[in-house]
Scaffold this motif. Structure first.
Motif, PDB file in Angstrom:
ATOM      1  N   LEU A   1       0.851  -1.182   0.000  1.00  0.00           N
ATOM      2  CA  LEU A   1       0.000   0.000   0.000  1.00  0.00           C
ATOM      3  C   LEU A   1       0.893   1.240   0.000  1.00  0.00           C
ATOM      4  N   GLY A   2       0.611   2.208  -0.863  1.00  0.00           N
ATOM      5  CA  GLY A   2       1.449   3.407  -0.928  1.00  0.00           C
ATOM      6  C   GLY A   2       2.785   3.110  -1.571  1.00  0.00           C
ATOM      7  N   SER A   3       2.755   2.548  -2.756  1.00  0.00           N
ATOM      8  CA  SER A   3       3.984   2.066  -3.398  1.00  0.00           C
ATOM      9  C   SER A   3       4.800   3.160  -4.076  1.00  0.00           C
ATOM     10  N   ALA A   4       4.304   4.402  -4.120  1.00  0.00           N
ATOM     11  CA  ALA A   4       4.997   5.450  -4.873  1.00  0.00           C
ATOM     12  C   ALA A   4       5.949   6.290  -4.031  1.00  0.00           C
TER      13      ALA A   4
ATOM     14  N   CYS B   1       2.819   1.050   3.472  1.00  0.00           N
ATOM     15  CA  CYS B   1       3.774   2.151   3.311  1.00  0.00           C
ATOM     16  C   CYS B   1       3.039   3.475   3.127  1.00  0.00           C
ATOM     17  N   ALA B   2       1.719   3.450   3.305  1.00  0.00           N
ATOM     18  CA  ALA B   2       0.896   4.636   3.069  1.00  0.00           C
ATOM     19  C   ALA B   2       0.462   5.316   4.357  1.00  0.00           C
ATOM     20  N   GLY B   3       0.908   4.807   5.499  1.00  0.00           N
ATOM     21  CA  GLY B   3       0.551   5.420   6.774  1.00  0.00           C
ATOM     22  C   GLY B   3      -0.867   5.136   7.219  1.00  0.00           C
ATOM     23  N   LYS B   4      -1.455   4.045   6.764  1.00  0.00           N
ATOM     24  CA  LYS B   4      -2.831   3.713   7.147  1.00  0.00           C
ATOM     25  C   LYS B   4      -2.943   3.366   8.628  1.00  0.00           C
TER      26      LYS B   4
ATOM     27  N   TYR C   1      -0.372  -8.278   8.405  1.00  0.00           N
ATOM     28  CA  TYR C   1      -0.525  -6.873   8.019  1.00  0.00           C
ATOM     29  C   TYR C   1       0.543  -6.113   8.791  1.00  0.00           C
ATOM     30  N   ILE C   2       1.471  -5.481   8.066  1.00  0.00           N
ATOM     31  CA  ILE C   2       2.602  -4.783   8.690  1.00  0.00           C
ATOM     32  C   ILE C   2       2.533  -3.309   8.315  1.00  0.00           C
ATOM     33  N   THR C   3       2.472  -2.450   9.327  1.00  0.00           N
ATOM     34  CA  THR C   3       2.420  -1.012   9.072  1.00  0.00           C
ATOM     35  C   THR C   3       3.628  -0.321   9.683  1.00  0.00           C
ATOM     36  N   PHE C   4       4.122   0.712   8.998  1.00  0.00           N
ATOM     37  CA  PHE C   4       5.210   1.531   9.529  1.00  0.00           C
ATOM     38  C   PHE C   4       4.674   2.722  10.316  1.00  0.00           C
ATOM     39  N   ASN C   5       3.360   2.860  10.363  1.00  0.00           N
ATOM     40  CA  ASN C   5       2.728   3.935  11.126  1.00  0.00           C
ATOM     41  C   ASN C   5       2.368   3.414  12.516  1.00  0.00           C
ATOM     42  N   SER C   6       3.388   3.182  13.310  1.00  0.00           N
ATOM     43  CA  SER C   6       3.207   2.650  14.654  1.00  0.00           C
ATOM     44  C   SER C   6       2.832   3.774  15.627  1.00  0.00           C
ATOM     45  N   PRO C   7       1.956   3.492  16.607  1.00  0.00           N
ATOM     46  CA  PRO C   7       1.593   4.506  17.598  1.00  0.00           C
ATOM     47  C   PRO C   7       2.542   4.553  18.788  1.00  0.00           C
ATOM     48  N   VAL C   8       3.586   3.736  18.795  1.00  0.00           N
ATOM     49  CA  VAL C   8       4.407   3.550  19.989  1.00  0.00           C
ATOM     50  C   VAL C   8       4.997   4.866  20.501  1.00  0.00           C
ATOM     51  N   LEU C   9       5.757   5.573  19.667  1.00  0.00           N
ATOM     52  CA  LEU C   9       6.427   6.790  20.132  1.00  0.00           C
ATOM     53  C   LEU C   9       5.429   7.897  20.444  1.00  0.00           C
TER      54      LEU C   9
END
Length: 395
Positions: free
Chosen positions: A212-215, A277-280, A295-303
């Motif tokens: 997702l968000g490949s560009a 990769c789209a921040g969903k 489902y793996i997202t880089f938009n983690s809420p941890v920090l």
């Protein structure tokens, strides 16, 4: 004693490439001689908006503090979304706690990946491995001072020799985004099983992955990595980026503005990984209309949770969030929901280097800004909807 002192001073000049008093210019600054201990660079002195990014011609030169560090003269560096987020205070609570082990919070130099030339190295770095004058590419961990300055100090494990088939501009635009994609796929997603996580061998042939968000910067590198490994790749992007992603070799490119893309992807069957990769974010995994194993997202809420609520409460909310999302996903007969992160792992750098040298990976550069327009580069990243990477050229 005088002779020994003279030899010592000369050796110090040699270690810094005879920089001594250098003639420089940047933007509207006048050319003038600067002392050895000063350099040009961009920093922030407090969190806020982009107006906090300030240029200075009198930044203190970084110095080596351990035998495994190197001093690099930066030739080019990229601007990543994390840089803009950190200007606004993202991750301040955790990163500052880590940062203050070695330095104060401000002033803070941003910039995560770079290409440059070694000008000094610690005694623990073998000359057979890396030597003064070598061109290198590298990354700066989030809690350390970054590369948006003339010089940067980095740990040995964070860099390697620059691939000869990359220009300095391209080399500066790979490692942060590339290591983020690699970590998501191989450390978090176990795409190549254990061997893919602990070595640069990759893996994943025959798997099916939706990006997702490949560009964007991470997305464009992720699809190239997957294609190089023989993975069946599906990708979503906006209308104006469809041709660009197809030109990378992706057969199944879907315009997310077209309502039909949901039906088309549903007919593809179950995905081994959906890489966000789209921040969903994690909540999107509970409503995503496609079936998946992971489902793996880089938009983690941890920090952010820790920034907003402190460490104890923030970690509790993080645990609650990931458990809730996974329970919802599993109840819908889908797979696990996970967070992906940037990881400055040497095996990840070696993996990316192998792909680059084989001609299977090349960054997409949207625009190159001169060093004196670094603030404009930040502004472009802040606008979002990038088509590849934003790079700063120091020459």
């Amino acid at each position: 004693m005088l002779a020994q002192k003279w030899i010592y001073l000369v050796s110090q000049q040699l270690g810094h490439g005879f920089r001594g008093m250098a003639t420089v210019s940047a933007g509207a600054t006048n050319r003038k001689l600067r002392p050895l201990s000063k350099m040009l660079g961009w920093q922030i002195h407090s969190y806020g908006g982009l107006e906090e990014v300030e240029f200075s011609e009198n930044l203190k030169m970084p110095v080596l503090t351990s035998p495994n560090q190197l001093l690099v003269k930066v030739m080019a560096s990229s601007v990543n979304p994390i840089d803009v987020a950190m200007i606004k205070g993202y991750g301040a609570a955790i990163l500052n706690a880590m940062r203050c082990k070695s330095s104060i919070e401000f002033p803070l130099t941003l910039g995560r990946d770079f290409c440059g030339e070694i000008v000094q190295k610690g005694m623990g770095v073998s000359s057979r491995d890396l030597d003064i004058g070598d061109e290198v590419w590298g990354v700066c961990p989030l809690h350390q001072q970054g590369s948006h300055a003339e010089y940067v100090v980095v740990e040995r494990y964070c860099l390697s020799k620059k691939p000869q088939n990359l220009s300095k501009i391209d080399a500066s635009a790979v490692l942060y985004a590339g290591l983020t994609a690699w970590s998501g796929l191989y450390l978090t997603g176990h795409l190549g099983n254990l061997l893919g996580a602990i070595s640069p061998v990759g893996g994943g042939r025959g798997k099916k992955v939706l990006v997702l968000g490949s560009a964007g910067g991470v997305g464009t590198l992720a699809v190239q990595m997957l294609l190089a490994e023989g993975v069946e790749v599906y990708a979503t992007c906006s209308t104006d980026a469809v041709d660009m992603i197809k030109n990378l070799g992706v057969d199944y490119v879907l315009d997310y503005n077209d309502p039909e893309h949901v039906k088309q992807l549903s007919s593809a069957g179950k995905f081994d990984i959906i890489l966000d990769c789209a921040g969903k974010g994690t909540d999107y995994a509970t409503i995503v209309p496609w079936r998946f194993e992971q489902y793996i997202t880089f938009n983690s809420p941890v920090l952010k949770n820790i920034d907003d609520n402190g460490f104890a409460t923030g970690m509790y909310q993080n645990a609650l969030s990931i458990v809730r999302n996974n329970l919802t996903s599993i109840s819908a007969q889908n797979g696990l929901v996970k967070w992906g992160y940037f990881a400055p792992a040497p095996q990840g750098i070696a993996y990316l280097q192998n792909l680059v040298e084989k001609g299977k990976l090349l960054p997409i550069i949207e625009k190159v800004f001169p060093f004196d327009q670094t603030a404009d580069a930040y502004a472009r990243v802040d606008e979002k909807h990038l088509r590849g990477k934003i790079v700063i050229d120091y020459n």
